[in-house]
Scaffold this motif. Structure first.
Motif, PDB file in Angstrom:
ATOM      1  N   SER A 158       0.831  -1.212   0.000  1.00 11.73           N
ATOM      2  CA  SER A 158       0.000   0.000   0.000  1.00 11.73           C
ATOM      3  C   SER A 158       0.862   1.256   0.000  1.00 11.73           C
ATOM      4  O   SER A 158       0.565   2.226  -0.695  1.00 11.73           O
ATOM      5  CB  SER A 158      -0.920   0.020   1.223  1.00 11.73           C
ATOM      6  OG  SER A 158      -1.835  -1.015   1.165  1.00 11.73           O
ATOM      7  N   GLU A 159       1.958   1.229   0.763  1.00 13.68           N
ATOM      8  CA  GLU A 159       2.852   2.388   0.804  1.00 13.68           C
ATOM      9  C   GLU A 159       3.575   2.585  -0.523  1.00 13.68           C
ATOM     10  O   GLU A 159       3.791   3.718  -0.961  1.00 13.68           O
ATOM     11  CB  GLU A 159       3.854   2.242   1.949  1.00 13.68           C
ATOM     12  CG  GLU A 159       3.222   2.425   3.306  1.00 13.68           C
ATOM     13  CD  GLU A 159       4.185   2.185   4.449  1.00 13.68           C
ATOM     14  OE1 GLU A 159       5.335   1.742   4.204  1.00 13.68           O
ATOM     15  OE2 GLU A 159       3.788   2.439   5.598  1.00 13.68           O
ATOM     16  N   SER A 160       3.952   1.499  -1.189  1.00  8.92           N
ATOM     17  CA  SER A 160       4.609   1.653  -2.494  1.00  8.92           C
ATOM     18  C   SER A 160       3.631   2.171  -3.540  1.00  8.92           C
ATOM     19  O   SER A 160       4.017   2.911  -4.446  1.00  8.92           O
ATOM     20  CB  SER A 160       5.242   0.333  -2.945  1.00  8.92           C
ATOM     21  OG  SER A 160       4.260  -0.611  -3.281  1.00  8.92           O
ATOM     22  N   ALA A 161       2.348   1.828  -3.428  1.00 16.04           N
ATOM     23  CA  ALA A 161       1.347   2.372  -4.343  1.00 16.04           C
ATOM     24  C   ALA A 161       1.203   3.880  -4.143  1.00 16.04           C
ATOM     25  O   ALA A 161       1.077   4.630  -5.118  1.00 16.04           O
ATOM     26  CB  ALA A 161       0.005   1.676  -4.138  1.00 16.04           C
ATOM     27  N   LEU A 162       1.247   4.330  -2.898  1.00 14.20           N
ATOM     28  CA  LEU A 162       1.180   5.769  -2.631  1.00 14.20           C
ATOM     29  C   LEU A 162       2.433   6.479  -3.118  1.00 14.20           C
ATOM     30  O   LEU A 162       2.367   7.572  -3.686  1.00 14.20           O
ATOM     31  CB  LEU A 162       0.988   6.018  -1.136  1.00 14.20           C
ATOM     32  CG  LEU A 162      -0.381   5.686  -0.559  1.00 14.20           C
ATOM     33  CD1 LEU A 162      -0.357   5.823   0.964  1.00 14.20           C
ATOM     34  CD2 LEU A 162      -1.436   6.590  -1.150  1.00 14.20           C
ATOM     35  N   ALA A 163       3.592   5.876  -2.900  1.00 12.72           N
ATOM     36  CA  ALA A 163       4.852   6.504  -3.290  1.00 12.72           C
ATOM     37  C   ALA A 163       4.983   6.638  -4.808  1.00 12.72           C
ATOM     38  O   ALA A 163       5.543   7.618  -5.292  1.00 12.72           O
ATOM     39  CB  ALA A 163       6.022   5.702  -2.730  1.00 12.72           C
ATOM     40  N   MET A 164       4.481   5.667  -5.546  1.00  9.93           N
ATOM     41  CA  MET A 164       4.615   5.703  -7.007  1.00  9.93           C
ATOM     42  C   MET A 164       3.370   6.263  -7.697  1.00  9.93           C
ATOM     43  O   MET A 164       3.250   6.194  -8.911  1.00  9.93           O
ATOM     44  CB  MET A 164       4.913   4.302  -7.544  1.00  9.93           C
ATOM     45  CG  MET A 164       6.264   3.785  -7.109  1.00  9.93           C
ATOM     46  SD  MET A 164       6.710   2.274  -7.916  1.00  9.93           S
ATOM     47  CE  MET A 164       6.896   2.785  -9.607  1.00  9.93           C
ATOM     48  N   ASP A 165       2.432   6.813  -6.924  1.00  5.79           N
ATOM     49  CA  ASP A 165       1.198   7.382  -7.452  1.00  5.79           C
ATOM     50  C   ASP A 165       0.468   6.367  -8.339  1.00  5.79           C
ATOM     51  O   ASP A 165       0.128   6.642  -9.486  1.00  5.79           O
ATOM     52  CB  ASP A 165       1.485   8.681  -8.222  1.00  5.79           C
ATOM     53  CG  ASP A 165       0.218   9.458  -8.487  1.00  5.79           C
ATOM     54  OD1 ASP A 165      -0.735   9.324  -7.702  1.00  5.79           O
ATOM     55  OD2 ASP A 165       0.171  10.186  -9.498  1.00  5.79           O
ATOM     56  N   ALA A 166       0.263   5.184  -7.779  1.00  4.62           N
ATOM     57  CA  ALA A 166      -0.375   4.081  -8.510  1.00  4.62           C
ATOM     58  C   ALA A 166      -1.760   3.800  -7.940  1.00  4.62           C
ATOM     59  O   ALA A 166      -2.121   2.665  -7.686  1.00  4.62           O
ATOM     60  CB  ALA A 166       0.504   2.842  -8.454  1.00  4.62           C
ATOM     61  N   LYS A 167      -2.539   4.846  -7.749  1.00  2.00           N
ATOM     62  CA  LYS A 167      -3.878   4.690  -7.181  1.00  2.00           C
ATOM     63  C   LYS A 167      -4.852   4.247  -8.263  1.00  2.00           C
ATOM     64  O   LYS A 167      -4.864   4.786  -9.359  1.00  2.00           O
ATOM     65  CB  LYS A 167      -4.325   6.012  -6.566  1.00  2.00           C
ATOM     66  CG  LYS A 167      -5.656   5.918  -5.860  1.00  2.00           C
ATOM     67  CD  LYS A 167      -5.852   7.114  -4.965  1.00  2.00           C
ATOM     68  CE  LYS A 167      -7.241   7.195  -4.375  1.00  2.00           C
ATOM     69  NZ  LYS A 167      -7.695   6.054  -3.666  1.00  2.00           N
ATOM     70  N   LEU A 168      -5.655   3.262  -7.923  1.00  2.00           N
ATOM     71  CA  LEU A 168      -6.669   2.775  -8.846  1.00  2.00           C
ATOM     72  C   LEU A 168      -7.963   3.549  -8.629  1.00  2.00           C
ATOM     73  O   LEU A 168      -8.198   4.109  -7.566  1.00  2.00           O
ATOM     74  CB  LEU A 168      -6.925   1.283  -8.621  1.00  2.00           C
ATOM     75  CG  LEU A 168      -5.724   0.358  -8.723  1.00  2.00           C
ATOM     76  CD1 LEU A 168      -6.166  -1.086  -8.532  1.00  2.00           C
ATOM     77  CD2 LEU A 168      -5.022   0.513 -10.046  1.00  2.00           C
ATOM     78  N   LYS A 169      -8.797   3.551  -9.648  1.00  2.00           N
ATOM     79  CA  LYS A 169     -10.079   4.231  -9.568  1.00  2.00           C
ATOM     80  C   LYS A 169     -11.176   3.208  -9.836  1.00  2.00           C
ATOM     81  O   LYS A 169     -11.096   2.452 -10.805  1.00  2.00           O
ATOM     82  CB  LYS A 169     -10.123   5.354 -10.608  1.00  2.00           C
ATOM     83  CG  LYS A 169     -11.388   6.148 -10.625  1.00  2.00           C
ATOM     84  CD  LYS A 169     -11.293   7.228 -11.684  1.00  2.00           C
ATOM     85  CE  LYS A 169     -12.649   7.827 -11.965  1.00  2.00           C
ATOM     86  NZ  LYS A 169     -12.601   8.722 -13.116  1.00  2.00           N
ATOM     87  N   ILE A 170     -12.189   3.184  -8.976  1.00  2.00           N
ATOM     88  CA  ILE A 170     -13.298   2.241  -9.127  1.00  2.00           C
ATOM     89  C   ILE A 170     -14.570   3.019  -9.413  1.00  2.00           C
ATOM     90  O   ILE A 170     -14.891   3.983  -8.709  1.00  2.00           O
ATOM     91  CB  ILE A 170     -13.462   1.384  -7.866  1.00  2.00           C
ATOM     92  CG1 ILE A 170     -12.230   0.503  -7.689  1.00  2.00           C
ATOM     93  CG2 ILE A 170     -14.720   0.543  -7.946  1.00  2.00           C
ATOM     94  CD1 ILE A 170     -12.289  -0.418  -6.514  1.00  2.00           C
ATOM     95  N   VAL A 171     -15.284   2.576 -10.473  1.00  5.40           N
ATOM     96  CA  VAL A 171     -16.512   3.244 -10.896  1.00  5.40           C
ATOM     97  C   VAL A 171     -17.634   2.209 -10.986  1.00  5.40           C
ATOM     98  O   VAL A 171     -17.457   1.156 -11.596  1.00  5.40           O
ATOM     99  CB  VAL A 171     -16.309   3.940 -12.260  1.00  5.40           C
ATOM    100  CG1 VAL A 171     -17.598   4.570 -12.746  1.00  5.40           C
ATOM    101  CG2 VAL A 171     -15.210   4.969 -12.186  1.00  5.40           C
ATOM    102  N   LYS A 172     -18.784   2.522 -10.375  1.00  4.52           N
ATOM    103  CA  LYS A 172     -19.963   1.669 -10.486  1.00  4.52           C
ATOM    104  C   LYS A 172     -20.769   2.119 -11.704  1.00  4.52           C
ATOM    105  O   LYS A 172     -20.893   3.303 -11.970  1.00  4.52           O
ATOM    106  CB  LYS A 172     -20.854   1.806  -9.255  1.00  4.52           C
ATOM    107  CG  LYS A 172     -20.253   1.291  -7.990  1.00  4.52           C
ATOM    108  CD  LYS A 172     -21.252   1.300  -6.845  1.00  4.52           C
ATOM    109  CE  LYS A 172     -21.760   2.677  -6.517  1.00  4.52           C
ATOM    110  NZ  LYS A 172     -22.667   2.726  -5.373  1.00  4.52           N
TER     111      LYS A 172
END
Length: 148
Positions: A56-70
């Motif tokens: 989770s911290e590496s995702a924040l550090a590399m700006d690798a946030k996913l987006k979920i859409v319904k």
């Protein structure tokens, strides 16, 4: 017949014990109150929790946030466009807290920068979505709670 105070106390105790025993028997035989652990391998997952924190911290550090859409078609998970979707591997877990029989786990196979989970596989209610994915040598973790 006149009831004295000693007999009244005994009747009150018996009524109270009967009342408590009724609810104990009812709750122990009722199937809607599951007494299972949250997951079958709960303790094994607890030991691997530090790896989840690091991902989770590496995702924040590399700006690798996913987006979920319904949507009406289902749930769409969008991956960052800066990553080549052909090199993304991993698994998606859909966890249903109220019913373990509805839990879904499947591997990631992307043909575009997004993944669609079809509506016919989902039941209305709360879902905990966990995406464990890897890009090149970096491991990422994304978790979100969603009400569908």
């Amino acid at each position: 017949m006149k009831i004295n105070w000693g007999t009244g106390i005994v009747i009150a105790f018996i009524a109270f014990i009967t009342f408590i025993l009724y609810f104990v028997v009812r709750m122990s035989t009722d199937n809607s109150a599951n007494h299972d652990l949250v997951t079958e391998d709960y303790y094994k997952q607890e030991l691997a929790y530090q790896k989840e924190i690091d991902a989770s911290e590496s995702a924040l550090a590399m700006d690798a946030k996913l987006k979920i859409v319904k949507s009406e078609k289902g749930i769409t998970i969008f991956f960052p466009k800066k990553f080549d979707y052909k090199k993304i591997t991993g698994t998606v877990s859909l966890y249903r807290p109220s019913n373990k029989h509805l839990d879904l786990d499947f591997p990631l196979s992307l043909s575009k920068t997004h993944l669609l989970i079809p509506d016919n596989r989902l039941v209305d209610g709360r879902w905990d979505i966990s995406v464990k994915w890897q890009y090149e040598e970096n491991k990422f973790l994304f978790k979100e709670r969603l009400t569908y």
